[in-house]
Enzyme design. Sequence first.
Site, PDB file in Angstrom:
ATOM      1  N   GLY A  47       0.844  -1.188   0.000  1.00  0.00           N
ATOM      2  CA  GLY A  47       0.000   0.000   0.000  1.00  0.00           C
ATOM      3  C   GLY A  47       0.877   1.234   0.000  1.00  0.00           C
ATOM      4  N   GLN A  52       3.233  10.000   1.220  1.00  0.00           N
ATOM      5  CA  GLN A  52       4.524   9.306   1.301  1.00  0.00           C
ATOM      6  C   GLN A  52       5.450   9.646   0.145  1.00  0.00           C
ATOM      7  OE1 GLN A  52       2.627   5.247   2.101  1.00  0.00           O
ATOM      8  NE2 GLN A  52       4.545   5.098   3.210  1.00  0.00           N
ATOM      9  N   LEU A 102       6.586   1.499   4.298  1.00  0.00           N
ATOM     10  CA  LEU A 102       7.702   1.873   3.420  1.00  0.00           C
ATOM     11  C   LEU A 102       8.412   3.133   3.922  1.00  0.00           C
ATOM     12  CD1 LEU A 102       6.127   1.199  -0.094  1.00  0.00           C
ATOM     13  CD2 LEU A 102       7.788  -0.216   1.137  1.00  0.00           C
ATOM     14  N   HIS A 147      -2.199   7.505   7.042  1.00  0.00           N
ATOM     15  CA  HIS A 147      -1.197   8.387   6.415  1.00  0.00           C
ATOM     16  C   HIS A 147      -1.827   9.715   5.984  1.00  0.00           C
ATOM     17  CE1 HIS A 147       2.563   6.156   6.171  1.00  0.00           C
ATOM     18  NE2 HIS A 147       1.963   5.091   5.697  1.00  0.00           N
TER      19      HIS A 147
HETATM   20 NI    NI Z   1       2.792   3.182   5.628  1.00  0.00          NI
END
Ligand code: NI
Length: 191
Positions: A47, A52, A102, A147
């Site tokens: 995901g 990000q 990540l 997020h």
């Molecule tokens: Ni994440």
Amino acid sequence: MAVRAVLRMGHPQLRRRANEVERPGDEALNALVGDMLETMEAAGGVGLAAPQIGVPLRVIVFGVQSDNPRYPDAPPVPRTVLVNPEITARGRDVRPEWEGCLSIPGMRGLVPRPERIRYRGLDANGQEVEGEARGFHARIIQHECDHLDGILYPDRIVNPEMFGFIEELKAAGLVAGDLPPEPAQPATGRG
Ligand code: NI
């Protein structure tokens, strides 16, 4: 489409609330979604949220192929794009499970989350999507939606001892021994 650099925890952009997408279906959104999918796949992720890669918009992508090396035991999840997503928990069942991100490479933490959710949002073309998810699928959607509000999974860890580097957690027998080390983050890309 391009593989973009993934911001890591500590970057202030990961802590901001992302903005609603105002014109779903336009070309800029399609380009963003293409980059997000490519970046997620290059990094072996399940995901990714737009913040990000440094884009403060409420867009998430996710999907699990059965042979994902970071989550070898995860059930497959269809590749999905959600724009302006909203989620609600279904039922009271909350389960802890190991999570990674990540933006926090090489680490895992045990995070309790509702087992079943309902979600709704738009796809990349602006069409409404909604559905229910449970287990790992529900967990990914909740993680990615966090997020969009500047929340990272360590914020939700209840027992700080259940957070650490994969290698150490493995050595301590806390996470499965067959979990491979994280692939290196792609060095190429902009963002
Ligand atoms: Ni994440």
